[in-house]
Design an enzyme around this catalytic site. Structure first.
Site: not given
Length: 323
Positions: A110-113, A144
């Site tokens: 979950s890199p955008k959490n 990203d």
């Protein structure tokens, strides 16, 4: 992170586990007439019913810590679960190195959490050890390059622990790979602003750097914005740097109609006018002409804005004509 998968085949509900028989699960309270009822899986309901129960009891135990891990796997964005997990880590004196590894695994999922990155930050603060943060964020940004949370965490670690040494090289590589990477340009400004500083020598170096990238791709908004930012630190302003003026005029004479170039020249005109200086090249007449060109042909998506600016310069021309 999901509430279903192959692992569920071996999963035993908490309500069926003898070691949890002393806990009465607390179901979610959506009120008498909920507007929207979320269709949670049975596993999700079971885990979170027991999580609410231990939270109410304020139980500090290894089993509660494991329960938070199950809850995170089902919803890694739940702030309450992460906060309670931190409370448990402190109370139980858990090995924080293993927790760093655990949260790194969650970040990869979950890199955008935001909550995951915040948890990581707290752990690094507790340990006072940022040794893995540049590598972690660097790996995340490879997949990203514009991940806001990774950049935010990287900036925090760099500024808090003084990790500036190789950052300009890192940023330059990203810009070389993608000259339109606005996040990398922003990071370059961050390094200059917080570490190298804006001496006149550095200002001129960064102006040359930006101009080189603009020469490569004229329609690159990121580089034009960076150039503007750098010139804020030049006491001569937009209109006083001979190198920049010559560069812009050469592009214009060679029929470059990049909206960013034309907008930049308009800003030069605006600055000259505000200074009360008299200039044939950078007066309201030229600014009006460029505003009309942008509104009618080169930047139609912002037609209303350029028409507004055109009216502003037309008013100045009319005012000048009355004298």
């Amino acid at each position: 992170m999901s509430d279903s998968g192959d692992s569920d085949v071996y999963w035993v509900p908490y309500k069926e586990r003898p070691e949890w028989s002393d806990i009465t699960p607390v179901p979610e309270d959506d009120g008498i007439t909920p507007v929207v009822v979320i269709a949670h899986s049975e596993k999700f309901k079971d885990v979170y019913d027991y999580f609410r129960a231990v939270l109410q009891k304020n139980e500090k135990s290894e089993r509660a810590l494991h329960l938070t891990k199950e809850a995170v796997e089902l919803n890694p964005a739940n702030y309450t679960v992460w906060q309670y997990r931190r409370d448990l880590l402190k109370e139980l004196a858990t090995d924080l190195r293993s927790e760093l590894y655990y949260v790194e695994c969650v970040i990869k999922q979950s890199p955008k959490n935001y909550q995951v990155w915040h948890h990581r930050r707290v752990l690094v603060e507790w340990l006072q050890d940022p040794s893995q943060e540049l590598d972690l964020t660097g790996d995340t940004l490879i997949s990203d390059p514009k991940n806001y949370h990774a950049w935010q965490h990287r900036q925090w670690a760099i500024k808090t622990f003084g990790l500036f040494d190789k950052e300009l090289e890192f940023v330059d590589n990203l810009i070389s790979e993608d000259v339109r990477n606005n996040s990398a340009w922003n990071q370059r400004y961050f390094v200059m602003n917080n570490h190298l500083g804006w001496s006149d020598l550095n200002v001129q170096k960064e102006i040359c750097y930006a101009l080189e990238k603009i020469r490569f791709i004229k329609n690159n908004e990121s580089a034009w914005n960076y150039l503007r930012g750098v010139l804020l630190h030049d006491k001569r302003g937009l209109s006083g740097n001979a190198v920049v003026l010559s560069f812009c005029e050469d592009l214009f004479k060679n029929r470059c109609h990049s909206p960013y170039l034309l907008a930049f020249i308009i800003d030069i005109c605006d600055e000259v006018i505000k200074k009360g200086e008299t200039s044939i090249t950078y007066g309201p007449e030229r600014a009006l002409e460029l505003c009309n060109a942008l509104a009618d042909k080169y930047d139609k998506i912002r037609t209303k804005y350029w028409n507004y600016m055109a009216n502003k310069f037309k008013a100045l021309i009319d005012l000048k004509a009355t004298y």
